[in-house]
Design a protein around this motif. Structure first.
Motif, mmCIF file in Angstrom:
data_model
loop_
_atom_site.group_PDB
_atom_site.id
_atom_site.type_symbol
_atom_site.label_atom_id
_atom_site.label_comp_id
_atom_site.label_asym_id
_atom_site.label_seq_id
_atom_site.Cartn_x
_atom_site.Cartn_y
_atom_site.Cartn_z
ATOM 1 N N MET A 1 0.840 -1.205 0.000
ATOM 2 C CA MET A 1 0.000 0.000 0.000
ATOM 3 C C MET A 1 0.871 1.249 0.000
ATOM 4 S SD MET A 1 -3.235 -0.667 2.563
ATOM 5 C CE MET A 1 -2.336 -1.508 3.868
ATOM 6 N N SER A 2 0.427 2.235 -0.740
ATOM 7 C CA SER A 2 1.100 3.524 -0.713
ATOM 8 C C SER A 2 0.766 4.238 0.597
ATOM 9 C CB SER A 2 0.647 4.368 -1.903
ATOM 10 O OG SER A 2 -0.726 4.700 -1.770
ATOM 11 N N GLN A 3 1.479 5.313 0.886
ATOM 12 C CA GLN A 3 1.208 6.079 2.100
ATOM 13 C C GLN A 3 -0.223 6.621 2.093
ATOM 14 O OE1 GLN A 3 3.084 6.414 4.857
ATOM 15 N NE2 GLN A 3 4.502 4.971 3.860
ATOM 16 N N LYS A 4 -0.693 7.001 0.928
ATOM 17 C CA LYS A 4 -2.070 7.496 0.805
ATOM 18 C C LYS A 4 -3.066 6.387 1.099
ATOM 19 C CE LYS A 4 -5.182 9.869 -2.408
ATOM 20 N NZ LYS A 4 -5.325 10.418 -3.790
ATOM 21 N N LYS A 6 -2.499 3.716 2.908
ATOM 22 C CA LYS A 6 -2.412 3.413 4.339
ATOM 23 C C LYS A 6 -3.285 4.366 5.142
ATOM 24 C CE LYS A 6 2.243 1.419 4.486
ATOM 25 N NZ LYS A 6 3.622 1.598 5.012
ATOM 26 N N LYS A 7 -3.242 5.631 4.795
ATOM 27 C CA LYS A 7 -4.042 6.636 5.507
ATOM 28 C C LYS A 7 -5.524 6.304 5.396
ATOM 29 C CE LYS A 7 -4.963 11.603 5.705
ATOM 30 N NZ LYS A 7 -4.635 12.938 5.108
ATOM 31 N N TYR A 8 -5.966 5.992 4.179
ATOM 32 C CA TYR A 8 -7.373 5.637 3.974
ATOM 33 C C TYR A 8 -7.724 4.339 4.700
ATOM 34 C CZ TYR A 8 -7.939 9.270 0.417
ATOM 35 O OH TYR A 8 -8.021 10.477 -0.239
ATOM 36 N N PHE A 9 -6.792 3.410 4.718
ATOM 37 C CA PHE A 9 -7.022 2.131 5.397
ATOM 38 C C PHE A 9 -7.177 2.327 6.902
ATOM 39 C CE2 PHE A 9 -4.982 -1.739 7.361
ATOM 40 C CZ PHE A 9 -6.099 -2.551 7.218
ATOM 41 N N TYR A 10 -6.328 3.159 7.497
ATOM 42 C CA TYR A 10 -6.429 3.444 8.925
ATOM 43 C C TYR A 10 -7.750 4.136 9.253
ATOM 44 C CZ TYR A 10 -1.389 2.483 9.167
ATOM 45 O OH TYR A 10 -0.152 1.884 9.108
ATOM 46 N N ILE A 110 0.162 -6.202 2.193
ATOM 47 C CA ILE A 110 -1.044 -6.645 1.489
ATOM 48 C C ILE A 110 -1.648 -5.440 0.771
ATOM 49 C CG2 ILE A 110 -3.290 -7.763 1.742
ATOM 50 C CD1 ILE A 110 -0.879 -9.504 2.533
ATOM 51 N N ASN A 111 -2.123 -5.652 -0.432
ATOM 52 C CA ASN A 111 -2.633 -4.511 -1.204
ATOM 53 C C ASN A 111 -3.895 -3.928 -0.572
ATOM 54 O OD1 ASN A 111 -5.167 -5.632 -2.525
ATOM 55 N ND2 ASN A 111 -3.663 -7.105 -3.299
ATOM 56 N N PHE A 112 -4.210 -2.720 -0.963
ATOM 57 C CA PHE A 112 -5.294 -1.943 -0.342
ATOM 58 C C PHE A 112 -6.642 -2.659 -0.439
ATOM 59 C CE2 PHE A 112 -8.605 1.397 -0.720
ATOM 60 C CZ PHE A 112 -8.491 1.952 0.545
#
Length: 214
Positions: A1-4, A6-10, A110-112
């Motif tokens: 996952m990109s940093q962006k 990751k942010k959406y995932f959190y 793991i991918n988004f």
């Protein structure tokens, strides 16, 4: 996952936790009995009678005395309702499991899309977190889930958590024996002889205590 991502995932994970807490049922102790959660009655009895808990309790329930016993001691010491402690600790353990789950997905890269799907399926499963929030007296089963997550994290990310996962698993349920067997196999495969020796000591201590005090 990109940093962006990751942010959406959190943010999505936090939203699911909030949604879970808002929409969940919060049964009282007597309501849990009305829906036939009688295993929890044994654990609640242990917390109510911490030093004479084995009376009229099935032997395999009495062997799982650790958490309910500690809850009973804390309830008496701080003058807090035991059922409230069951619920508070259940939510606390759920948050730890969620934290480990999120970290596993991120560290394993793991991918988004797959992270979102797996997190949704686990967080909103009616027989996992929802169940333990509704019926917190089943905290031993939740503690075992935590042990499994710790074991998975130890295998995939950091072996330093192996012994902790074993302790949590063995103290929660007798099925922690399978974690012990898997841990021994892993230790011999990776030549972690010190860890295998310590795990044998831990297993013997827990086995003695669970049978002696049950």
């Amino acid at each position: 996952m990109s940093q962006k991502d990751k942010k959406y995932f959190y943010l999505y994970s936090a939203f699911l936790v909030l949604f879970l807490l808002i929409t969940n049922e919060f049964y009282t102790y007597h309501e849990t009995l009305k829906i036939n959660q009688y295993d929890g009655r044994s654990y609640f009895k242990i917390s109510e009678f911490s030093f004479s808990y084995s009376d009229n309790i099935p032997f395999h329930h009495a062997q799982r005395f650790f958490l309910p016993f500690i809850i009973g001691i804390l309830g008496d010491f701080f003058d807090i309702d035991n059922f409230m402690l069951f619920r508070s600790l259940s939510i606390f353990f759920i948050l730890i499991v969620i934290f480990i789950h999120i970290n596993l997905l991120v560290e394993l890269k793991i991918n988004f899309k797959d992270s979102i799907i797996s997190t949704t399926l686990i967080f909103l499963n009616p027989y996992l977190f929802r169940y333990f929030i509704s019926v917190p007296t089943m905290i031993n089963d939740l503690f075992f889930v935590l042990g499994l997550y710790l074991f998975l994290y130890a295998i995939l990310i950091d072996n330093k958590f192996l012994l902790l996962s074993l302790i949590v698993s063995l103290l929660s349920r007798q099925t922690g024996l399978f974690v012990f067997i898997a841990l021994l196999y892993l230790c011999f495969y990776k030549k972690l002889y010190k860890t295998s020796f310590l795990s044998l000591i831990i297993f013997c201590i827990v086995l003695f205590l669970s049978n002696h005090y049950a």
